[in-house]
Design a protein around this motif. Sequence first.
Motif, PDB file in Angstrom:
ATOM      1  N   LYS A  31       0.854  -1.188   0.000  1.00 48.55           N
ATOM      2  CA  LYS A  31       0.000   0.000   0.000  1.00 48.55           C
ATOM      3  C   LYS A  31       0.892   1.240   0.000  1.00 48.55           C
ATOM      4  O   LYS A  31       1.854   1.314   0.769  1.00 48.55           O
ATOM      5  N   ALA A  32       0.546   2.215  -0.828  1.00 49.32           N
ATOM      6  CA  ALA A  32       1.355   3.430  -0.908  1.00 49.32           C
ATOM      7  C   ALA A  32       1.111   4.360   0.266  1.00 49.32           C
ATOM      8  O   ALA A  32       2.015   5.083   0.702  1.00 49.32           O
ATOM      9  N   ASP A  33      -0.128   4.346   0.794  1.00 51.82           N
ATOM     10  CA  ASP A  33      -0.505   5.361   1.783  1.00 51.82           C
ATOM     11  C   ASP A  33      -0.196   4.936   3.215  1.00 51.82           C
ATOM     12  O   ASP A  33      -1.038   5.021   4.100  1.00 51.82           O
ATOM     13  N   ILE A  34       1.032   4.478   3.454  1.00 53.22           N
ATOM     14  CA  ILE A  34       1.486   4.190   4.815  1.00 53.22           C
ATOM     15  C   ILE A  34       2.839   4.862   5.022  1.00 53.22           C
ATOM     16  O   ILE A  34       3.518   5.242   4.069  1.00 53.22           O
ATOM     17  N   LYS A  35       3.207   5.019   6.261  1.00 56.37           N
ATOM     18  CA  LYS A  35       4.515   5.581   6.592  1.00 56.37           C
ATOM     19  C   LYS A  35       5.444   4.527   7.179  1.00 56.37           C
ATOM     20  O   LYS A  35       6.661   4.636   7.091  1.00 56.37           O
ATOM     21  N   LEU A  80      10.535  -9.747   0.226  1.00 57.52           N
ATOM     22  CA  LEU A  80      10.042  -8.971  -0.917  1.00 57.52           C
ATOM     23  C   LEU A  80       9.363  -7.686  -0.447  1.00 57.52           C
ATOM     24  O   LEU A  80       9.649  -6.595  -0.955  1.00 57.52           O
ATOM     25  N   ILE A  81       8.463  -7.831   0.532  1.00 57.11           N
ATOM     26  CA  ILE A  81       7.762  -6.656   1.063  1.00 57.11           C
ATOM     27  C   ILE A  81       8.744  -5.685   1.708  1.00 57.11           C
ATOM     28  O   ILE A  81       8.672  -4.464   1.498  1.00 57.11           O
ATOM     29  N   ASN A 132      12.754   0.501  -0.305  1.00 49.46           N
ATOM     30  CA  ASN A 132      13.093   1.339  -1.459  1.00 49.46           C
ATOM     31  C   ASN A 132      12.149   2.521  -1.621  1.00 49.46           C
ATOM     32  O   ASN A 132      12.420   3.423  -2.418  1.00 49.46           O
ATOM     33  N   THR A 133      11.021   2.507  -0.899  1.00 47.93           N
ATOM     34  CA  THR A 133      10.064   3.618  -0.988  1.00 47.93           C
ATOM     35  C   THR A 133       9.964   4.366   0.338  1.00 47.93           C
ATOM     36  O   THR A 133       8.962   5.010   0.625  1.00 47.93           O
ATOM     37  N   ALA A 134      11.035   4.286   1.152  1.00 46.52           N
ATOM     38  CA  ALA A 134      11.180   5.078   2.386  1.00 46.52           C
ATOM     39  C   ALA A 134      10.110   4.780   3.431  1.00 46.52           C
ATOM     40  O   ALA A 134       9.702   5.659   4.174  1.00 46.52           O
ATOM     41  N   ARG A 135       9.653   3.512   3.492  1.00 44.82           N
ATOM     42  CA  ARG A 135       8.751   3.078   4.570  1.00 44.82           C
ATOM     43  C   ARG A 135       9.562   2.182   5.502  1.00 44.82           C
ATOM     44  O   ARG A 135      10.188   1.220   5.056  1.00 44.82           O
TER      45      ARG A 135
END
Length: 389
Positions: free
Chosen positions: A101-105, A133-134, A140-143
Amino acid sequence: MSLYDYFGVANPQELYDLITNDDPRVDDLQNFLTYAKQEISYESPKVFNYEALFKLVNSEQLIPRENEAYIIGFSTQRSPTYYAKISGDMSEKEVLNIAFKADIKSYAIVDHPNIFSQDQDGVIRDIDCNIGLIRGVYGNTARNCLDRISIYGEEGILPLRMYSHEAEEYETVDFMGYDHTADYKEFIIGNDSIYDLPEELTAASELSDFVGYYVAKELEGLNVYYDEQKIESLLCMKATMNRQEVFTVITYDDQLNINSVKDMFMGAYSNTVVDLAFVMDQVNKDQNKGFIVSHNHPSGGLRASKADIETTRALGRLGELFEKRLYDHYIASSRGVTSLAQERTPGASFLTMAKEREVDKYLLKLADTLEKQSAKLQDSPKKKQGRNI
């Protein structure tokens, strides 16, 4: 199927016309729009330490079976936004489709360690491969990963125990059985407000764009003073649909009636970059008396950040220079709307006085106009009775 194909129209204006005419074909969408205007009142847990995470795992019964794991996503305020169960025999595509999900921090992992299974191709595959994998994609997306919780114990043999790899602490699981577990859940948080729309509508990519179009059409013509509650409801509706921060500029005329609404900047989940020059270029037109700015917080929070206050102060100064007063700065989410002027937000308190001055000038002008109209009516010649001789 697109949103417009679903309703048999060609463009947003035609769909908007169906709604405003109360066409029964758009009842589902009309009901959703009414729902989305409402502030959603709810309490969501905050996960700031391993104890709170243990409590969440227990309350939601996030107990994976052998060769399974749960991925839990969190907002910027550390509230859970979703969880999804993955297994070792899922393909990489299946794992990403359900668990990314994109909308998490940030996120956490709950696993049942050291169990292996064999997929259809005869390849031994560990759940750790899909967890990795997750972790790789989110990394890579700063989460960032808050913690990894492992469940120790065999199925059917109680009590199970949770172990926090981050805190190196154990706690007993109050396990109620796999009948009480779920594969997937979205929490009511931020823009993820649950509403029972037909699947064709929830899957329609144009739904969020249309809500923005609908809100802009409904805002035009509203009075920023008399219709403030309706304006806030519409901004709340728009925020319910946005998964990214959107910065909107609303201008009004000398009667305090809204004459334009424009989304100017779109950012990420927790921030957006605002170019003040472009804002003032939009505002500095002869027909505009002043302007309002609004942006949403997808996390659901309504508190102004330091950057929000700095942007407000800068726009306030520019507004005075251009003689286009900044009337208010609204922060919106599905929880409601905060007015920085009404809240007397520290650092932006000038807005309160500026708003009051603008309203006072408008009301004095309105009173003067009504007084002149009344005097004119009293001075108008009365109809003569009878005939002159």
